[in-house]
Design a protein around this motif. Sequence first.
Motif, short mmCIF file in Angstrom:
data_model
loop_
_atom_site.label_atom_id
_atom_site.label_comp_id
_atom_site.label_asym_id
_atom_site.label_seq_id
_atom_site.Cartn_x
_atom_site.Cartn_y
_atom_site.Cartn_z
N GLU A 1 16.58 -5.93 9.68
CA GLU A 1 15.94 -6.58 10.61
C GLU A 1 14.47 -6.89 10.03
O GLU A 1 13.94 -7.97 10.49
N PRO B 1 16.71 2.65 10.17
CA PRO B 1 15.32 2.38 10.69
C PRO B 1 14.55 3.03 9.50
O PRO B 1 14.86 4.27 9.11
N PHE C 1 0.81 -1.11 0.01
CA PHE C 1 -0.07 0.08 0.24
C PHE C 1 0.87 1.22 -0.05
O PHE C 1 2.03 1.58 0.92
N GLN D 1 14.69 -9.82 7.71
CA GLN D 1 15.08 -10.92 8.61
C GLN D 1 13.75 -11.34 9.19
O GLN D 1 13.66 -12.61 9.19
N ARG E 1 11.95 4.56 9.81
CA ARG E 1 11.40 5.95 10.19
C ARG E 1 12.37 6.97 9.67
O ARG E 1 11.90 8.06 9.38
N LYS E 2 13.67 6.60 9.64
CA LYS E 2 14.64 7.81 9.04
C LYS E 2 14.74 7.99 7.54
O LYS E 2 15.44 8.65 7.08
N GLN F 1 0.46 4.13 0.80
CA GLN F 1 0.28 5.07 1.93
C GLN F 1 0.50 4.42 3.51
O GLN F 1 0.41 5.05 4.46
N LYS F 2 0.88 3.10 3.16
CA LYS F 2 0.92 2.38 4.59
C LYS F 2 2.19 1.35 4.31
O LYS F 2 2.23 0.63 3.63
N SER F 3 3.10 1.58 5.30
CA SER F 3 4.35 1.00 5.24
C SER F 3 4.26 -0.52 5.95
O SER F 3 3.67 -0.45 6.98
N ASN F 4 4.62 -1.47 5.13
CA ASN F 4 4.80 -2.89 5.99
C ASN F 4 6.05 -3.24 6.71
O ASN F 4 6.17 -3.87 7.33
N TRP G 1 8.61 -2.43 9.71
CA TRP G 1 8.59 -1.94 11.27
C TRP G 1 9.54 -0.87 11.16
O TRP G 1 10.71 -0.85 11.10
N ASP H 1 10.73 1.35 13.53
CA ASP H 1 11.80 1.73 14.48
C ASP H 1 12.95 0.66 14.29
O ASP H 1 13.76 0.94 15.38
N ILE H 2 13.04 -0.18 13.37
CA ILE H 2 14.32 -0.83 13.37
C ILE H 2 14.82 -0.82 12.28
O ILE H 2 14.12 -0.52 11.19
#
Lengths: 326, 264
Positions: free
Chosen positions: A115, A151, A101, A118, A153-154, A103-106, A108, A110-111
Motif C-alpha cells: 500500500e 505492515p 535515511f 501504491q 511495523r512488523k 534511521q528514518k523510514s519513509n 507508512w 501501519d499499512i
Amino acid sequence: MIEVKELKKVYRVNVKKPGMMGAVQNLFRSEWTEKTAIGGISFQAHEGQALACIGENGAGKSTLIKVLIGILTPTAGEVSVFGKDPRKAGRPYLREIGVVFGQKSNLWIDIPVIESYQAVQTLYRLDRQVFQRNLEQIVGLLELEPLLSSPARKLSLGQRMRADIGMVFLHEPKLLFLDEPTIGLDINVKHTIRTFLRKMNQEKGTGILLTSHDLDDIDEICDDAVVLSKGKLIYDGTLDQLKHRYVTEKMVRVTGRPRQEIRLLLPGARVSAEGRTTKVVYQPGQYSSEEVLHAVTSAFEIEDITIQEPDIDEVVSRIFQKGEDA
Amino acid sequence: MKSFFRLTSISLQSHLYYKTSFLLNLLSPVVLLCGQYMLWGALYGQQGGTIGSMTQREMFTYILIAFSLNNLLGWSSENVLAKEIRNGTVVARCIRPVPFLVQAVSEMTGALAFQALVNFLVVLAGVVFFGAYMEIPSAAAVAGFVPCVILAVLLRIMMIDVFSLLCFFSTGYLGISWTRAALFDFFSGAMIPVAMFPEWLGNVARFTPFPYMIQVPVSVLLGDDTSMGIVQILGMQLVWLAILVLLHSLLYGCARKNMTIAGG
C-alpha cells in the motif's frame, strides 16, 4: 548534476547551564551558541556518478544531504542540483530525486508495504505500466515478495530497509541520496542492498550520493569520494587515489613452508607470521613488485599468495588520525 | 485530489490498525457524554426552567451535538504531526512531492472519518431513544448546519496544524498541545456553551476562531440567536480559515528556513 560552491551551514544551538540554577535561569534567559556543521565546502558530481561522502560522526555528512535535498537552508554559499536550487525547485525536483535515511523510514508503518508502494504511484503520478514494471523489478532483485502484505511495523530492520530502498526506486529517481542505508543490518542484507544499488547505478545510470560508516558499502557502491572532517572538505577524487594517497604501503600475504628467512632478503620490510601465513609489508619506493615477488618465491614453497591493495578502513582511519594530529 | 484521497485512506487505515485502542477511543467518550447528561440533568432538576438562555431540552441537544463534534479527533490523532516534528520523522513528509498542508489535512481527515460515521450513529441513537427530551431541529436549521459543520471541522484541522507547526520552534510539544487543547475545550463551547460565559469572557471568545468550531454550528442547528445570519457565519468561518492557512504558510516557511533536523 550537483554543484556545491562555498557551502556553509551554521546551526544556532540553545546552551543550558548545568544544575537547578541553570535550568531556572534558562526559563528566563536563553543563551545561544553557533555550531558550524559545514564550513565552506565546494565540489561537483556529474550525472550517474556514485559518490561517497566519508567522515567521522558530526563531520557534516547528513547536513550536506539535507541541504542537497532542499530541507535545510544553507547559511552561505550556493547549491545547485540539475541546475536548480533545491530549496526553490519544489515538487518537480522532489520527483527527480530519492532519499533514504537509514534511521528514518519513509514507509507508512501501519499499512502493508504494497500500500505504501501504491501510494508512491499516486503521489509521484506514475504511469500504471511504469509502476508495474519497476515494482516487478525491485520485488525480484530485493526479494520483497513475502514482505509486501506485511505492515512495515512488523518487519525486521533488514526487511524494512530492503522495503525502503525498493520504494525509492519506484519513481525512477535520477539521483539518490543515501544516508547510512545499511546501519545495523546483517552481512547478507548489506550484500543484497549493495549489489542492488550498484546494479541500479550501472544499468539505469542512477546517480548516488552515499554516506556510510560501513566502508565496505563505499567500496562496493562508489567510485569517487569526498571526505569531510569537522565541516571541511579534505579530499575530493576517486576512491583509488584516496587509498593510494593515504596508504602508501603494500602488503603481500603468502601461505606455505619457509625455505629461508624472508627478513634477510627484504631487510627494509615489516614481516609478521601467523601459523603458515606470513605478511610482508613494504614501501613501493623501497622495493619494486618484481623484487618482492622474487624474494617471496625464493623464501617460501608457495601454496597461496595474495598482493593486497590498501584497505579503505585503514585509509579512513589514517585520514582521521592525521586530522587529529593536525 | 488523488494524492489527498490516497493519503486520507492511508491515515484511516493506520488508525484502524490499532483495533483495541481504536475501539476504546471510539466508545470511552460515551461515558463522558453520559456524565455530562447527568450533571446538566441534576442542575436543571434543581432550578428548572432555563440556565442562561437555554432550556433543558436545548441543552440536551447541545451536549449531544457538541460531544459528537468534539470527539471527532482524539488526543493521539491530534498529535501525530507534533510528534513527527519532535522526533525528526517529519523529514519523510518534507521529501514527498505533495504540499505539506495537503498532507496534514488528509492525515487528520483520515483520522476523523470513521469516528464521524460512529458519531453520526450515536446522534441517531440519541435522537431515537431520547428525542422526547430533546429539542429536535427543523429541516431548515439542518440545512444551515451542514456547511457550517464542514467548515468547523476544517477550522479545527487547521488550528491543530498551526499549533503543531509551533513544535518546530520548541522542544516541548506537550506544552503546546496542552495549551491548544485547553484553549479549544474552553473557548469552543465543548465543555460549557459560550452563551453561559460572563459577558466579557464571551466577548473574548467571539474574537477567537474557537467558537466557530463547536458553539456556533450547534447554535445554528438549535436555531439560537447568534446575532449573525448563516451567510455571515459561513463568511466568518471562511475568514478564520484563510487566516489559519496564512499562519500555516508563515510558520511553515519560517520553520523551513530555520529547520534543524537532529541526528543522521
